[in-house]
Design a protein around this motif. Structure first.
Motif, PDB file in Angstrom:
ATOM      1  N   SER A  26       6.423  56.831   8.347  1.00  0.00           N
ATOM      2  CA  SER A  26       6.663  55.811   7.766  1.00  0.00           C
ATOM      3  C   SER A  26       6.043  55.575   6.294  1.00  0.00           C
ATOM      4  O   SER A  26       6.611  55.151   5.641  1.00  0.00           O
ATOM      5  N   GLY A  30       8.145  55.203   2.910  1.00  0.00           N
ATOM      6  CA  GLY A  30       7.672  54.147   1.912  1.00  0.00           C
ATOM      7  C   GLY A  30       7.553  54.703   0.660  1.00  0.00           C
ATOM      8  O   GLY A  30       8.139  54.341  -0.453  1.00  0.00           O
ATOM      9  N   THR A  41       8.034  48.220   1.944  1.00  0.00           N
ATOM     10  CA  THR A  41       7.495  47.392   2.951  1.00  0.00           C
ATOM     11  C   THR A  41       8.543  47.327   4.185  1.00  0.00           C
ATOM     12  O   THR A  41       8.125  47.887   5.326  1.00  0.00           O
ATOM     13  N   SER A  42       9.512  46.866   3.978  1.00  0.00           N
ATOM     14  CA  SER A  42      10.759  46.872   5.138  1.00  0.00           C
ATOM     15  C   SER A  42      11.220  48.341   5.564  1.00  0.00           C
ATOM     16  O   SER A  42      11.478  48.453   6.538  1.00  0.00           O
ATOM     17  N   MET A  44       9.173  51.046   5.578  1.00  0.00           N
ATOM     18  CA  MET A  44       8.357  51.584   6.449  1.00  0.00           C
ATOM     19  C   MET A  44       8.269  50.803   7.861  1.00  0.00           C
ATOM     20  O   MET A  44       8.038  51.407   8.792  1.00  0.00           O
ATOM     21  N   VAL A  45       8.214  49.606   7.741  1.00  0.00           N
ATOM     22  CA  VAL A  45       8.464  48.835   9.273  1.00  0.00           C
ATOM     23  C   VAL A  45       9.405  49.442   9.985  1.00  0.00           C
ATOM     24  O   VAL A  45       9.400  49.663  11.145  1.00  0.00           O
ATOM     25  N   ARG A 104       2.550  47.818  10.779  1.00  0.00           N
ATOM     26  CA  ARG A 104       3.345  46.242  10.561  1.00  0.00           C
ATOM     27  C   ARG A 104       2.283  45.573   9.870  1.00  0.00           C
ATOM     28  O   ARG A 104       2.282  44.651   9.070  1.00  0.00           O
ATOM     29  N   CYS A 107       1.716  46.154   6.289  1.00  0.00           N
ATOM     30  CA  CYS A 107       2.835  45.560   5.446  1.00  0.00           C
ATOM     31  C   CYS A 107       3.102  43.669   5.490  1.00  0.00           C
ATOM     32  O   CYS A 107       4.021  43.383   5.306  1.00  0.00           O
ATOM     33  N   LYS A 108       2.117  43.509   6.245  1.00  0.00           N
ATOM     34  CA  LYS A 108       2.189  42.123   6.691  1.00  0.00           C
ATOM     35  C   LYS A 108       3.363  41.508   7.253  1.00  0.00           C
ATOM     36  O   LYS A 108       3.716  40.331   7.239  1.00  0.00           O
ATOM     37  N   THR A 110       6.355  42.100   7.185  1.00  0.00           N
ATOM     38  CA  THR A 110       7.607  42.049   6.296  1.00  0.00           C
ATOM     39  C   THR A 110       8.681  42.841   7.034  1.00  0.00           C
ATOM     40  O   THR A 110       8.597  44.035   6.758  1.00  0.00           O
ATOM     41  N   SER A 111       9.785  42.258   7.338  1.00  0.00           N
ATOM     42  CA  SER A 111      10.886  43.308   7.763  1.00  0.00           C
ATOM     43  C   SER A 111      12.237  42.279   7.802  1.00  0.00           C
ATOM     44  O   SER A 111      12.313  41.251   8.013  1.00  0.00           O
TER      45      SER A 111
END
Length: 111
Positions: A26, A30, A41-42, A44-45, A104, A107-108, A110-111
């Motif tokens: 991931s 990114g 971020t999205s 990576m998630v 997650r 990335c806080k 965010t998806s």
């Protein structure tokens, strides 16, 4: 080396291999998404979620061999080797799941 020590060593390795596959894959996704002008971020998630099952497969050494061990030992009435294989799969799942949750968290959500 006793069987318990070997089991714990192998289960620990499976945990960290699955964790590393999810986290490394991931993070590289990114980095690649930055070069391709996509939201990292999205990416990576999503990649972490998609890699979870493959990380488990990679950690336990293939998708068919552990299932053959489980099936052949249960059919012969030997539950201990089958239980060990299930334990390895659980350890790999926990590693992959923790890697996904760490991504997650980073990335806080965010998806």
């Amino acid at each position: 080396m006793s069987e318990v020590n070997y089991f714990l060593m192998k289960a620990g390795l499976d945990f960290f291999i699955a964790f590393g596959v999810v986290l490394g894959g991931s993070m590289l996704a990114g980095i690649g998404s930055v070069f391709l002008l996509m939201p990292p971020t999205s990416m990576m998630v999503n990649t972490a979620a998609n890699l979870k099952i493959w990380a488990i497969v990679a950690a336990v050494g293939g998708s068919i061999d552990p299932m053959r061990v489980i099936e052949s030992n249960i059919m012969e009435g030997h539950l201990s080797p089958a239980a060990q294989q299930v334990g390895y799969i659980i350890a790999a799942f926990l590693g992959a799941h923790m890697g996904t949750e760490l991504v997650r968290l980073i990335c806080k959500g965010t998806s």
